[in-house]
Design a protein around this motif. Structure first.
Motif, PDB file in Angstrom:
ATOM      1  N   CYS A  20      -1.854  -7.472   1.831  1.00 20.73           N
ATOM      2  CA  CYS A  20      -0.416  -7.378   1.581  1.00 20.73           C
ATOM      3  C   CYS A  20       0.056  -5.981   1.977  1.00 20.73           C
ATOM      4  CB  CYS A  20      -0.116  -7.649   0.114  1.00 20.73           C
ATOM      5  SG  CYS A  20       1.631  -7.457  -0.328  1.00 20.73           S
ATOM      6  N   GLU A  21       1.105  -5.920   2.763  1.00 30.16           N
ATOM      7  CA  GLU A  21       1.626  -4.634   3.215  1.00 30.16           C
ATOM      8  C   GLU A  21       2.363  -3.879   2.123  1.00 30.16           C
ATOM      9  OE1 GLU A  21       3.602  -4.611   7.076  1.00 30.16           O
ATOM     10  OE2 GLU A  21       2.626  -6.522   7.522  1.00 30.16           O
ATOM     11  N   LEU A  22       2.648  -4.529   0.998  1.00 35.92           N
ATOM     12  CA  LEU A  22       3.366  -3.865  -0.082  1.00 35.92           C
ATOM     13  C   LEU A  22       2.429  -3.414  -1.200  1.00 35.92           C
ATOM     14  CD1 LEU A  22       6.226  -2.993  -0.834  1.00 35.92           C
ATOM     15  CD2 LEU A  22       6.517  -5.184  -1.980  1.00 35.92           C
ATOM     16  N   GLU A  32      19.764  -5.585   2.135  1.00 34.83           N
ATOM     17  CA  GLU A  32      20.361  -5.128   3.387  1.00 34.83           C
ATOM     18  C   GLU A  32      20.819  -3.667   3.289  1.00 34.83           C
ATOM     19  OE1 GLU A  32      24.184  -6.177   6.223  1.00 34.83           O
ATOM     20  OE2 GLU A  32      24.298  -6.508   4.064  1.00 34.83           O
ATOM     21  N   GLN A  33      21.419  -3.301   2.172  1.00 35.49           N
ATOM     22  CA  GLN A  33      22.044  -1.990   2.053  1.00 35.49           C
ATOM     23  C   GLN A  33      21.067  -0.848   1.840  1.00 35.49           C
ATOM     24  OE1 GLN A  33      24.973  -2.552  -0.998  1.00 35.49           O
ATOM     25  NE2 GLN A  33      26.211  -3.900   0.274  1.00 35.49           N
ATOM     26  N   GLY A  34      19.977  -1.075   1.131  1.00 36.30           N
ATOM     27  CA  GLY A  34      19.130   0.073   0.878  1.00 36.30           C
ATOM     28  C   GLY A  34      17.657  -0.206   0.696  1.00 36.30           C
ATOM     29  N   LEU A  35      17.274  -1.461   0.714  1.00 37.38           N
ATOM     30  CA  LEU A  35      15.876  -1.802   0.449  1.00 37.38           C
ATOM     31  C   LEU A  35      15.273  -2.558   1.629  1.00 37.38           C
ATOM     32  CD1 LEU A  35      16.384  -2.853  -3.259  1.00 37.38           C
ATOM     33  CD2 LEU A  35      15.220  -0.809  -2.447  1.00 37.38           C
ATOM     34  N   HIS A  36      15.577  -2.111   2.833  1.00 41.06           N
ATOM     35  CA  HIS A  36      15.138  -2.824   4.026  1.00 41.06           C
ATOM     36  C   HIS A  36      13.949  -2.162   4.715  1.00 41.06           C
ATOM     37  CE1 HIS A  36      17.438   0.181   6.211  1.00 41.06           C
ATOM     38  NE2 HIS A  36      18.423  -0.068   5.369  1.00 41.06           N
ATOM     39  N   THR A  37      13.208  -1.327   3.959  1.00 42.43           N
ATOM     40  CA  THR A  37      11.951  -0.766   4.470  1.00 42.43           C
ATOM     41  C   THR A  37      10.902  -0.872   3.363  1.00 42.43           C
ATOM     42  OG1 THR A  37      12.362   1.482   3.681  1.00 42.43           O
ATOM     43  CG2 THR A  37      13.181   0.926   5.905  1.00 42.43           C
ATOM     44  N   LEU A  38       9.644  -0.834   3.749  1.00 39.01           N
ATOM     45  CA  LEU A  38       8.580  -0.856   2.741  1.00 39.01           C
ATOM     46  C   LEU A  38       8.637   0.400   1.876  1.00 39.01           C
ATOM     47  CD1 LEU A  38       5.605  -2.327   4.791  1.00 39.01           C
ATOM     48  CD2 LEU A  38       6.943  -3.468   3.018  1.00 39.01           C
ATOM     49  N   HIS A  50       8.882   0.510  -2.158  1.00 42.26           N
ATOM     50  CA  HIS A  50       7.901   1.261  -2.951  1.00 42.26           C
ATOM     51  C   HIS A  50       8.578   2.252  -3.893  1.00 42.26           C
ATOM     52  CE1 HIS A  50       3.858   0.227  -1.547  1.00 42.26           C
ATOM     53  NE2 HIS A  50       4.386   0.044  -0.355  1.00 42.26           N
ATOM     54  N   SER A  51       9.696   2.806  -3.480  1.00 39.86           N
ATOM     55  CA  SER A  51      10.343   3.845  -4.286  1.00 39.86           C
ATOM     56  C   SER A  51      11.237   3.285  -5.390  1.00 39.86           C
ATOM     57  CB  SER A  51      11.152   4.791  -3.393  1.00 39.86           C
ATOM     58  OG  SER A  51      12.232   4.104  -2.809  1.00 39.86           O
ATOM     59  N   ASP A  52      11.534   1.983  -5.354  1.00 38.73           N
ATOM     60  CA  ASP A  52      12.352   1.390  -6.412  1.00 38.73           C
ATOM     61  C   ASP A  52      11.552   1.309  -7.710  1.00 38.73           C
ATOM     62  OD1 ASP A  52      14.915  -0.317  -7.070  1.00 38.73           O
ATOM     63  OD2 ASP A  52      13.175  -1.393  -7.892  1.00 38.73           O
ATOM     64  N   GLU A  53      12.158   1.761  -8.789  1.00 32.18           N
ATOM     65  CA  GLU A  53      11.465   1.845 -10.082  1.00 32.18           C
ATOM     66  C   GLU A  53      10.959   0.493 -10.578  1.00 32.18           C
ATOM     67  OE1 GLU A  53      12.700   3.030 -14.593  1.00 32.18           O
ATOM     68  OE2 GLU A  53      13.508   4.263 -12.988  1.00 32.18           O
ATOM     69  N   ALA A 112       6.839  -0.688 -10.906  1.00 27.34           N
ATOM     70  CA  ALA A 112       6.185  -1.212 -12.115  1.00 27.34           C
ATOM     71  C   ALA A 112       5.443  -2.511 -11.802  1.00 27.34           C
ATOM     72  CB  ALA A 112       7.217  -1.439 -13.211  1.00 27.34           C
ATOM     73  N   PHE A 113       6.070  -3.380 -11.023  1.00 24.86           N
ATOM     74  CA  PHE A 113       5.418  -4.629 -10.649  1.00 24.86           C
ATOM     75  C   PHE A 113       4.185  -4.359  -9.787  1.00 24.86           C
ATOM     76  CE2 PHE A 113       4.718  -7.991  -7.543  1.00 24.86           C
ATOM     77  CZ  PHE A 113       4.479  -9.064  -8.388  1.00 24.86           C
ATOM     78  N   LEU A 114       4.307  -3.452  -8.817  1.00 20.75           N
ATOM     79  CA  LEU A 114       3.185  -3.150  -7.926  1.00 20.75           C
ATOM     80  C   LEU A 114       2.003  -2.577  -8.695  1.00 20.75           C
ATOM     81  CD1 LEU A 114       5.132  -1.689  -4.883  1.00 20.75           C
ATOM     82  CD2 LEU A 114       4.005  -3.922  -5.047  1.00 20.75           C
ATOM     83  N   LYS A 115       2.285  -1.734  -9.676  1.00 20.81           N
ATOM     84  CA  LYS A 115       1.212  -1.165 -10.506  1.00 20.81           C
ATOM     85  C   LYS A 115       0.447  -2.286 -11.210  1.00 20.81           C
ATOM     86  CE  LYS A 115       0.407   2.108 -14.236  1.00 20.81           C
ATOM     87  NZ  LYS A 115       1.009   2.999 -15.224  1.00 20.81           N
ATOM     88  N   TRP A 116       1.175  -3.288 -11.692  1.00 18.68           N
ATOM     89  CA  TRP A 116       0.559  -4.402 -12.404  1.00 18.68           C
ATOM     90  C   TRP A 116      -0.176  -5.346 -11.445  1.00 18.68           C
ATOM     91  CZ3 TRP A 116       1.665  -9.663 -12.065  1.00 18.68           C
ATOM     92  CH2 TRP A 116       0.992 -10.464 -12.997  1.00 18.68           C
TER      93      TRP A 116
END
Length: 99
Positions: free
Chosen positions: A10-12, A58-64, A68-71, A75-79
């Protein structure tokens, strides 16, 4: 409509040997049909669409990096990184999207 699926990393979240689907970093309905995509495990892909609207993506979350930087996503990625590759947890839409 056929979704591209394959097994890999997974790239994320970085989990290995997971089933992955193609995620359009800019939603297709917002002009992202021919823009960059990422191969994500099913839980990460579902979590993105459970947390964010297509407008937010589209407005601000269109890159990996932006994801990754969204709070909430962090939290989900850590889990999810602690879960086995075969794990398919139930993902629910956020309260904001349900209203």
């Amino acid at each position: 409509m056929v979704k591209k699926r394959e097994q890999g990393t997974c790239e994320l979240c970085g989990r290995h040997e997971v089933n992955r689907t193609e995620h359009h970093l800019t939603p297709k309905e917002k002009g992202g049909t021919f823009l960059p995509t990422a191969m994500l495990c099913i839980p990460c892909h579902k979590q993105i669409h459970a947390l964010f609207t297509n407008e937010q993506l589209e407005q601000g979350l269109h890159t990996l990096d932006a994801l990754h930087s969204d709070e909430r996503m962090r939290a989900f990625l850590k889990w999810i990184r602690k879960q086995p590759p075969t794990s398919l947890p139930r993902i629910r839409k956020s309260r904001e999207l349900r209203q």
